[in-house]
Motif scaffolding. Structure first.
Motif, PDB file in Angstrom:
ATOM      1  N   VAL A 187      19.101 -25.199 -35.291  1.00 27.88           N
ATOM      2  CA  VAL A 187      18.798 -24.212 -36.322  1.00 27.88           C
ATOM      3  C   VAL A 187      19.949 -23.230 -36.478  1.00 27.88           C
ATOM      4  N   TYR A 188      20.426 -22.690 -35.372  1.00 29.32           N
ATOM      5  CA  TYR A 188      21.463 -21.655 -35.431  1.00 29.32           C
ATOM      6  C   TYR A 188      22.770 -22.191 -36.006  1.00 29.32           C
ATOM      7  N   SER A 189      23.161 -23.371 -35.565  1.00 30.42           N
ATOM      8  CA  SER A 189      24.471 -23.903 -35.935  1.00 30.42           C
ATOM      9  C   SER A 189      24.465 -24.604 -37.288  1.00 30.42           C
ATOM     10  N   GLY A 190      23.260 -24.963 -37.775  1.00 26.31           N
ATOM     11  CA  GLY A 190      23.193 -25.736 -39.007  1.00 26.31           C
ATOM     12  C   GLY A 190      23.653 -27.168 -38.816  1.00 26.31           C
ATOM     13  N   TYR A 191      23.562 -27.676 -37.595  1.00 26.46           N
ATOM     14  CA  TYR A 191      24.013 -29.040 -37.281  1.00 26.46           C
ATOM     15  C   TYR A 191      23.086 -30.047 -37.946  1.00 26.46           C
ATOM     16  N   SER A 192      23.583 -30.747 -38.950  1.00 24.59           N
ATOM     17  CA  SER A 192      22.741 -31.632 -39.760  1.00 24.59           C
ATOM     18  C   SER A 192      22.662 -33.063 -39.225  1.00 24.59           C
ATOM     19  N   HIS A 193      23.471 -33.378 -38.225  1.00 25.05           N
ATOM     20  CA  HIS A 193      23.484 -34.740 -37.687  1.00 25.05           C
ATOM     21  C   HIS A 193      22.629 -34.863 -36.425  1.00 25.05           C
ATOM     22  N   PHE A 194      21.628 -34.000 -36.321  1.00 25.02           N
ATOM     23  CA  PHE A 194      20.740 -34.040 -35.158  1.00 25.02           C
ATOM     24  C   PHE A 194      20.018 -35.382 -35.089  1.00 25.02           C
ATOM     25  N   SER A 195      19.510 -35.683 -33.905  1.00 22.37           N
ATOM     26  CA  SER A 195      18.883 -36.986 -33.669  1.00 22.37           C
ATOM     27  C   SER A 195      17.428 -37.003 -34.154  1.00 22.37           C
ATOM     28  N   HIS A 196      17.154 -37.749 -35.202  1.00 21.83           N
ATOM     29  CA  HIS A 196      15.776 -37.918 -35.670  1.00 21.83           C
ATOM     30  C   HIS A 196      14.965 -38.721 -34.645  1.00 21.83           C
ATOM     31  N   SER A 197      15.631 -39.619 -33.955  1.00 22.90           N
ATOM     32  CA  SER A 197      14.942 -40.417 -32.921  1.00 22.90           C
ATOM     33  C   SER A 197      14.431 -39.531 -31.800  1.00 22.90           C
ATOM     34  N   LEU A 198      15.223 -38.512 -31.453  1.00 21.88           N
ATOM     35  CA  LEU A 198      14.813 -37.595 -30.388  1.00 21.88           C
ATOM     36  C   LEU A 198      13.567 -36.805 -30.810  1.00 21.88           C
ATOM     37  N   LEU A 199      13.502 -36.389 -32.060  1.00 23.17           N
ATOM     38  CA  LEU A 199      12.310 -35.693 -32.556  1.00 23.17           C
ATOM     39  C   LEU A 199      11.087 -36.618 -32.485  1.00 23.17           C
ATOM     40  N   LYS A 200      11.282 -37.880 -32.826  1.00 25.79           N
ATOM     41  CA  LYS A 200      10.180 -38.840 -32.779  1.00 25.79           C
ATOM     42  C   LYS A 200       9.724 -39.089 -31.342  1.00 25.79           C
ATOM     43  N   ASP A 201      10.672 -39.213 -30.420  1.00 18.18           N
ATOM     44  CA  ASP A 201      10.325 -39.446 -29.013  1.00 18.18           C
ATOM     45  C   ASP A 201       9.498 -38.289 -28.462  1.00 18.18           C
ATOM     46  N   PHE A 202       9.951 -37.069 -28.767  1.00 20.86           N
ATOM     47  CA  PHE A 202       9.210 -35.888 -28.301  1.00 20.86           C
ATOM     48  C   PHE A 202       7.801 -35.873 -28.896  1.00 20.86           C
ATOM     49  N   SER A 203       7.703 -36.120 -30.185  1.00 24.92           N
ATOM     50  CA  SER A 203       6.418 -36.062 -30.874  1.00 24.92           C
ATOM     51  C   SER A 203       5.445 -37.111 -30.341  1.00 24.92           C
ATOM     52  N   ALA A 204       5.963 -38.286 -30.044  1.00 23.19           N
ATOM     53  CA  ALA A 204       5.103 -39.350 -29.502  1.00 23.19           C
ATOM     54  C   ALA A 204       4.514 -38.934 -28.163  1.00 23.19           C
ATOM     55  N   LEU A 205       5.336 -38.322 -27.307  1.00 23.34           N
ATOM     56  CA  LEU A 205       4.850 -37.853 -26.008  1.00 23.34           C
ATOM     57  C   LEU A 205       3.847 -36.719 -26.177  1.00 23.34           C
ATOM     58  N   TYR A 206       4.111 -35.837 -27.123  1.00 24.37           N
ATOM     59  CA  TYR A 206       3.207 -34.702 -27.344  1.00 24.37           C
ATOM     60  C   TYR A 206       1.846 -35.205 -27.826  1.00 24.37           C
ATOM     61  N   ARG A 207       1.846 -36.145 -28.740  1.00 22.14           N
ATOM     62  CA  ARG A 207       0.584 -36.669 -29.276  1.00 22.14           C
ATOM     63  C   ARG A 207      -0.223 -37.415 -28.218  1.00 22.14           C
ATOM     64  N   LYS A 208       0.455 -37.915 -27.210  1.00 23.95           N
ATOM     65  CA  LYS A 208      -0.236 -38.595 -26.107  1.00 23.95           C
ATOM     66  C   LYS A 208      -0.705 -37.611 -25.037  1.00 23.95           C
ATOM     67  N   GLY A 209      -0.426 -36.322 -25.227  1.00 24.46           N
ATOM     68  CA  GLY A 209      -0.866 -35.311 -24.277  1.00 24.46           C
ATOM     69  C   GLY A 209      -0.001 -35.192 -23.045  1.00 24.46           C
ATOM     70  N   ARG A 210       1.231 -35.658 -23.115  1.00 24.76           N
ATOM     71  CA  ARG A 210       2.115 -35.627 -21.946  1.00 24.76           C
ATOM     72  C   ARG A 210       3.017 -34.393 -21.921  1.00 24.76           C
ATOM     73  N   ILE A 211       2.948 -33.561 -22.958  1.00 25.02           N
ATOM     74  CA  ILE A 211       3.809 -32.387 -23.062  1.00 25.02           C
ATOM     75  C   ILE A 211       2.964 -31.186 -23.454  1.00 25.02           C
ATOM     76  N   ILE A 212       3.185 -30.057 -22.799  1.00 24.65           N
ATOM     77  CA  ILE A 212       2.425 -28.846 -23.103  1.00 24.65           C
ATOM     78  C   ILE A 212       2.985 -28.169 -24.355  1.00 24.65           C
ATOM     79  N   SER A 213       2.153 -27.342 -24.974  1.00 21.87           N
ATOM     80  CA  SER A 213       2.544 -26.659 -26.201  1.00 21.87           C
ATOM     81  C   SER A 213       3.497 -25.512 -25.916  1.00 21.87           C
ATOM     82  N   SER A 214       4.299 -25.191 -26.915  1.00 21.87           N
ATOM     83  CA  SER A 214       5.274 -24.112 -26.796  1.00 21.87           C
ATOM     84  C   SER A 214       5.455 -23.451 -28.162  1.00 21.87           C
ATOM     85  N   LEU A 215       5.301 -22.139 -28.204  1.00 25.50           N
ATOM     86  CA  LEU A 215       5.512 -21.391 -29.439  1.00 25.50           C
ATOM     87  C   LEU A 215       6.928 -21.600 -29.970  1.00 25.50           C
ATOM     88  N   GLU A 216       7.915 -21.525 -29.080  1.00 25.81           N
ATOM     89  CA  GLU A 216       9.307 -21.695 -29.501  1.00 25.81           C
ATOM     90  C   GLU A 216       9.556 -23.077 -30.081  1.00 25.81           C
TER      91      GLU A 216
END
Length: 326
Positions: A187-216
């Motif tokens: 967000v801060y740097s405006g880096y547009s080439h971030f990994s979409h796969s990494l966002l998907k991996d995190f989301s898959a784990l979160y939806r399975k209940g393997r990751i706790i919630s975080s406001l940040e």
């Protein structure tokens, strides 16, 4: 007590302690104090305070510092200088003042991809490089930012993949904190080439209940989703924000955590979050009476004064609620 009086009181609490500060860095040293006092001086229209801020900045620049880190070393000092120049607090030539130190920092990080052991400790260097890129052109800054992001993405991809392994040995909370930092840096740097796969991996784990919630996490993911028109993570964003808020216990928070949480909560634009839900116990931290009562509890033995986690941070926040705080 008015806002101006509260800000003046904070300045009066900080000034007697500046001579005791030997560190030159951003979080606990002269550079951070200088940044805070420049901002306060402009608000108060106090030329003498501005002179004090300028003297602190000079001291942070001339004292030898072999630490290259963002928190306490040259990168943080360089960030403070960039911020002051970019936001018109200071008329100065960055290269003339900081050119030698800048080259030292660049050379120290040019081949960081060959030193993976340094990678995680260099994440905040992106803040410095991003701030430099806004006031001068140098292709090397973008190249180093890309190297750090790519190394970080590889690290996080491997760690998240291994979360399902019962023999996983790393502390998951540490990895998730690094992931939050990753989102914030995107967000801060405006880096547009971030990994979409990494966002998907995190989301898959979160939806399975393997990751706790975080406001940040919810907040910075929402900023990325809005900016890049990504619609796949609305449930992840809403749940992280709502549950993240519910899991915050204001009485256990440090001053830094209160300020940062309030800044995030006030910046939330989330369909399923009502304004009344946004941390009611601490969202009024900037109000005059709250600040006045807080200041009565402060003394030099029990309270930090630095920009990183102390009174100088609160000073900056009270001058401008929208200001960036790193």
């Amino acid at each position: 007590m008015t806002q101006k009086n509260n800000i003046q009181k904070m300045v009066e609490l900080i000034l007697p302690n500046i001579e005791k500060v030997s560190s030159t860095g951003l979080y606990n040293g002269k550079a951070g104090l200088s940044l805070s006092l420049f901002i306060a001086a402009k608000y108060l229209q106090d030329e003498q305070l501005e002179d004090t801020a300028y003297k602190l900045l000079q001291e942070s620049l001339v004292i030898k510092n072999y630490d290259v880190s963002f928190e306490n070393g040259l990168a943080g000092i360089g960030y403070a200088l960039c911020y002051l120049i970019e936001n018109k607090y200071l008329e100065a030539d960055f290269d003339e003042i900081f050119g030698i130190q800048y080259e030292t920092l660049i050379k120290n990080h040019e081949n960081i991809e060959k030193e993976p052991s340094r990678l995680i400790n260099s994440l905040q260097f992106i803040y410095f490089l991003s701030s430099v890129s806004r006031i001068k052109k140098d292709n090397r800054t973008g190249e180093i930012i890309k190297k750090i992001f790519e190394g970080l993405e590889l690290f996080l991809t491997v760690q998240l993949h291994d979360f399902a392994d019962i023999n996983y040995i790393n502390r998951k909370i540490d990895v998730l904190n690094i992931y939050k930092t990753y989102l914030k840096l995107v967000v801060y740097s405006g880096y547009s080439h971030f990994s979409h796969s990494l966002l998907k991996d995190f989301s898959a784990l979160y939806r399975k209940g393997r990751i706790i919630s975080s406001l940040e996490t919810g907040f910075y993911l929402s900023r990325i989703a809005v900016k890049y028109n990504i619609n796949d993570y609305e449930d992840i964003i809403n749940e992280n924000i709502n549950s993240g808020i519910k899991n915050i216990y204001p009485n256990t928070l440090s001053l830094k955590e209160k300020i940062d949480s309030v800044k995030i909560a006030n910046g939330i634009n989330c369909k399923n979050v009502k304004e009344s839900d946004l941390l009611p116990e601490i969202e009024n931290i900037h109000k005059d009476k709250v600040i006045h009562d807080l200041l009565k509890t402060i003394d030099e033995k029990s309270f930090p004064f630095g920009y990183g986690a102390g009174l100088s941070r609160l000073l900056v926040y009270c001058v401008d609620k929208q200001i960036e705080l790193l």
